[in-house]
Design a protein around this motif. Sequence first.
Motif, PDB file in Angstrom:
ATOM      1  N   GLY A 149       0.801  -1.222   0.000  1.00 47.28           N
ATOM      2  CA  GLY A 149       0.000   0.000   0.000  1.00 47.28           C
ATOM      3  C   GLY A 149       0.829   1.264   0.000  1.00 47.28           C
ATOM      4  O   GLY A 149       0.281   2.365   0.093  1.00 47.28           O
ATOM      5  N   THR A 150       2.132   1.132  -0.111  1.00 44.96           N
ATOM      6  CA  THR A 150       3.009   2.300  -0.049  1.00 44.96           C
ATOM      7  C   THR A 150       3.165   2.927  -1.425  1.00 44.96           C
ATOM      8  O   THR A 150       2.929   2.302  -2.456  1.00 44.96           O
ATOM      9  CB  THR A 150       4.401   1.927   0.517  1.00 44.96           C
ATOM     10  N   SER A 151       3.590   4.189  -1.407  1.00 44.18           N
ATOM     11  CA  SER A 151       3.818   4.974  -2.617  1.00 44.18           C
ATOM     12  C   SER A 151       5.317   4.978  -2.904  1.00 44.18           C
ATOM     13  O   SER A 151       6.111   5.295  -2.024  1.00 44.18           O
ATOM     14  CB  SER A 151       3.310   6.400  -2.371  1.00 44.18           C
ATOM     15  N   ARG A 152       5.691   4.578  -4.125  1.00 44.76           N
ATOM     16  CA  ARG A 152       7.122   4.481  -4.453  1.00 44.76           C
ATOM     17  C   ARG A 152       7.376   5.077  -5.832  1.00 44.76           C
ATOM     18  O   ARG A 152       6.522   4.972  -6.721  1.00 44.76           O
ATOM     19  CB  ARG A 152       7.582   3.018  -4.419  1.00 44.76           C
ATOM     20  N   SER A 153       8.559   5.668  -5.998  1.00 47.32           N
ATOM     21  CA  SER A 153       8.904   6.342  -7.251  1.00 47.32           C
ATOM     22  C   SER A 153       8.746   5.415  -8.452  1.00 47.32           C
ATOM     23  O   SER A 153       9.206   4.274  -8.442  1.00 47.32           O
ATOM     24  CB  SER A 153      10.344   6.843  -7.182  1.00 47.32           C
ATOM     25  N   LYS A 154       8.111   5.920  -9.501  1.00 44.13           N
ATOM     26  CA  LYS A 154       7.972   5.155 -10.743  1.00 44.13           C
ATOM     27  C   LYS A 154       9.334   4.698 -11.264  1.00 44.13           C
ATOM     28  O   LYS A 154       9.457   3.636 -11.885  1.00 44.13           O
ATOM     29  CB  LYS A 154       7.274   6.004 -11.812  1.00 44.13           C
ATOM     30  N   SER A 155      10.349   5.506 -11.031  1.00 47.88           N
ATOM     31  CA  SER A 155      11.682   5.214 -11.586  1.00 47.88           C
ATOM     32  C   SER A 155      12.387   4.065 -10.867  1.00 47.88           C
ATOM     33  O   SER A 155      13.421   3.594 -11.325  1.00 47.88           O
ATOM     34  CB  SER A 155      12.553   6.468 -11.539  1.00 47.88           C
ATOM     35  N   LEU A 156      11.827   3.606  -9.754  1.00 46.63           N
ATOM     36  CA  LEU A 156      12.458   2.502  -9.016  1.00 46.63           C
ATOM     37  C   LEU A 156      11.957   1.135  -9.481  1.00 46.63           C
ATOM     38  O   LEU A 156      11.969   0.165  -8.718  1.00 46.63           O
ATOM     39  CB  LEU A 156      12.222   2.669  -7.505  1.00 46.63           C
ATOM     40  N   ASN A 157      11.518   1.027 -10.735  1.00 46.63           N
ATOM     41  CA  ASN A 157      11.139  -0.296 -11.247  1.00 46.63           C
ATOM     42  C   ASN A 157      12.399  -1.111 -11.531  1.00 46.63           C
ATOM     43  O   ASN A 157      13.408  -0.560 -11.986  1.00 46.63           O
ATOM     44  CB  ASN A 157      10.282  -0.167 -12.498  1.00 46.63           C
ATOM     45  N   GLY A 158      12.358  -2.401 -11.216  1.00 44.81           N
ATOM     46  CA  GLY A 158      13.540  -3.235 -11.436  1.00 44.81           C
ATOM     47  C   GLY A 158      13.500  -4.474 -10.575  1.00 44.81           C
ATOM     48  O   GLY A 158      12.446  -4.834 -10.044  1.00 44.81           O
ATOM     49  N   GLY A 159      14.659  -5.120 -10.421  1.00 45.35           N
ATOM     50  CA  GLY A 159      14.688  -6.398  -9.724  1.00 45.35           C
ATOM     51  C   GLY A 159      15.513  -6.409  -8.448  1.00 45.35           C
ATOM     52  O   GLY A 159      15.734  -7.471  -7.867  1.00 45.35           O
ATOM     53  N   SER A 160      15.945  -5.242  -7.997  1.00 43.92           N
ATOM     54  CA  SER A 160      16.819  -5.188  -6.818  1.00 43.92           C
ATOM     55  C   SER A 160      16.034  -4.833  -5.567  1.00 43.92           C
ATOM     56  O   SER A 160      14.897  -4.356  -5.647  1.00 43.92           O
ATOM     57  CB  SER A 160      17.923  -4.143  -7.028  1.00 43.92           C
ATOM     58  N   THR A 161      16.677  -5.030  -4.414  1.00 45.84           N
ATOM     59  CA  THR A 161      16.087  -4.621  -3.146  1.00 45.84           C
ATOM     60  C   THR A 161      15.729  -3.137  -3.207  1.00 45.84           C
ATOM     61  O   THR A 161      16.544  -2.329  -3.647  1.00 45.84           O
ATOM     62  CB  THR A 161      17.086  -4.871  -1.995  1.00 45.84           C
ATOM     63  N   GLY A 162      14.516  -2.800  -2.802  1.00 45.42           N
ATOM     64  CA  GLY A 162      14.071  -1.402  -2.854  1.00 45.42           C
ATOM     65  C   GLY A 162      13.353  -1.057  -4.139  1.00 45.42           C
ATOM     66  O   GLY A 162      12.750   0.013  -4.244  1.00 45.42           O
ATOM     67  N   ASN A 163      13.416  -1.940  -5.124  1.00 42.84           N
ATOM     68  CA  ASN A 163      12.683  -1.732  -6.384  1.00 42.84           C
ATOM     69  C   ASN A 163      11.263  -2.275  -6.266  1.00 42.84           C
ATOM     70  O   ASN A 163      10.958  -3.049  -5.357  1.00 42.84           O
ATOM     71  CB  ASN A 163      13.356  -2.477  -7.541  1.00 42.84           C
ATOM     72  N   TRP A 164      10.435  -1.873  -7.238  1.00 41.61           N
ATOM     73  CA  TRP A 164       9.130  -2.543  -7.437  1.00 41.61           C
ATOM     74  C   TRP A 164       9.184  -3.292  -8.762  1.00 41.61           C
ATOM     75  O   TRP A 164       9.918  -2.908  -9.671  1.00 41.61           O
ATOM     76  CB  TRP A 164       7.977  -1.551  -7.381  1.00 41.61           C
ATOM     77  N   ASN A 165       8.445  -4.380  -8.846  1.00 39.23           N
ATOM     78  CA  ASN A 165       8.400  -5.141 -10.094  1.00 39.23           C
ATOM     79  C   ASN A 165       6.966  -5.531 -10.428  1.00 39.23           C
ATOM     80  O   ASN A 165       6.021  -5.031  -9.819  1.00 39.23           O
ATOM     81  CB  ASN A 165       9.371  -6.323 -10.060  1.00 39.23           C
ATOM     82  N   ARG A 166       6.803  -6.406 -11.410  1.00 43.99           N
ATOM     83  CA  ARG A 166       5.487  -6.699 -11.983  1.00 43.99           C
ATOM     84  C   ARG A 166       4.914  -7.961 -11.343  1.00 43.99           C
ATOM     85  O   ARG A 166       5.241  -9.072 -11.733  1.00 43.99           O
ATOM     86  CB  ARG A 166       5.632  -6.889 -13.504  1.00 43.99           C
ATOM     87  N   GLU A 167       4.024  -7.745 -10.359  1.00 48.93           N
ATOM     88  CA  GLU A 167       3.389  -8.865  -9.659  1.00 48.93           C
ATOM     89  C   GLU A 167       2.266  -9.452 -10.512  1.00 48.93           C
ATOM     90  O   GLU A 167       1.359  -8.732 -10.938  1.00 48.93           O
ATOM     91  CB  GLU A 167       2.841  -8.397  -8.301  1.00 48.93           C
ATOM     92  N   HIS A 168       2.332 -10.780 -10.760  1.00 48.52           N
ATOM     93  CA  HIS A 168       1.217 -11.486 -11.402  1.00 48.52           C
ATOM     94  C   HIS A 168       0.288 -11.975 -10.299  1.00 48.52           C
ATOM     95  O   HIS A 168       0.630 -12.915  -9.580  1.00 48.52           O
ATOM     96  CB  HIS A 168       1.729 -12.688 -12.196  1.00 48.52           C
ATOM     97  N   VAL A 169      -0.864 -11.342 -10.153  1.00 52.57           N
ATOM     98  CA  VAL A 169      -1.781 -11.727  -9.078  1.00 52.57           C
ATOM     99  C   VAL A 169      -2.271 -13.151  -9.309  1.00 52.57           C
ATOM    100  O   VAL A 169      -2.305 -13.964  -8.377  1.00 52.57           O
ATOM    101  CB  VAL A 169      -2.924 -10.702  -8.955  1.00 52.57           C
ATOM    102  N   TRP A 170      -2.665 -13.484 -10.547  1.00 56.57           N
ATOM    103  CA  TRP A 170      -2.840 -14.907 -10.891  1.00 56.57           C
ATOM    104  C   TRP A 170      -1.430 -15.431 -11.118  1.00 56.57           C
ATOM    105  O   TRP A 170      -0.789 -15.089 -12.115  1.00 56.57           O
ATOM    106  CB  TRP A 170      -3.704 -15.098 -12.150  1.00 56.57           C
ATOM    107  N   ALA A 171      -0.938 -16.233 -10.194  1.00 60.88           N
ATOM    108  CA  ALA A 171       0.465 -16.653 -10.234  1.00 60.88           C
ATOM    109  C   ALA A 171       0.797 -17.295 -11.584  1.00 60.88           C
ATOM    110  O   ALA A 171       0.075 -18.185 -12.051  1.00 60.88           O
ATOM    111  CB  ALA A 171       0.750 -17.610  -9.094  1.00 60.88           C
TER     112      ALA A 171
END
Length: 271
Positions: free
Chosen positions: A102-124
């Motif tokens: 539920g947190t707000s994070r910079s769009k530019s922090l997309n990626g695969g490292s700690t502190g990044n956000w990535n693309r969650e598949h809700v249907w695994a």
Amino acid sequence: MSVAQTGRRIRGWKPLALTAAAVLLGITLPTAAASPAVATTTAYDDTYYQDAIGKTGPALKDSLHTIISDQTRISYSAVWNALKATDQDPNNSNNVILLYTGTSRSKSLNGGSTGNWNREHVWAQSHGDFGTSAGPGTDLHHLRPEDVQINSIRGNKDFDNGGSAVSGAAGNYTDSNSFEPRDAVKGDVARMILYMAVRYEGDDSWADLEPNDSVSNGSSPYHGRLSVLKQWNDEDPPSAFEENRNEIIYDTYQHNRNPFIDHPEWVEAIW
Ligand SMILES: [Ca+2]
Ligand SMILES: [Ca+2]
Ligand SMILES: [Ca+2]
């Protein structure tokens, strides 16, 4: 928020025992049961949903499948920028809202490292093994930004109530075989899973995805737990954020809608 809404967000709520105690004490309690889902909008009933209106059960599912299968598919690399639009923080256009934390994070922090956000598949992804070529693996209706580590903790687990608190993601719980998202996105998760079940029926090159009541689906094209997802659909009705992302996907990217965001009562009509 109404009293009823507040009441049903209490974890471990025991309606019958509390009701009995309240009667003895002469107290009026808020209603514990969630209200049945009602339509969010009827704006598309005469156009987009014209062929589905009035139907129930398998006929409704078939009709919706035909309607929502008319879509544009996008590449997995295009999903990054799409999520920056669909999941933009309404209060900060530089950020996205992460699904589970539920947190707000910079769009530019997309990626695969700690502190990044990535693309969650809700249907695994592994439930039907559809990968990330254009299709179910890139379908924005079930893709959400999530913190890399929390995404890893969710893994390919089915959804269910219960477990231990997830560190770094307040209100989320997990155990060995299931994941419980925070209350504010429980309905979102349910409607995303059930969209996938209607959209993918095995009549193209992909598996027929279906919900069931199991929490041990592994790589089978099933996702649980249906009885709990139905409860979550009632407990957490579509929000403005969820409706907005449905519109953006429809207008800009895929040109198809998630019917359960417009008509959450169709969950009960089909399942
Ligand atoms: Ca479990
Ligand atoms: Ca919600
Ligand atoms: Ca299906």
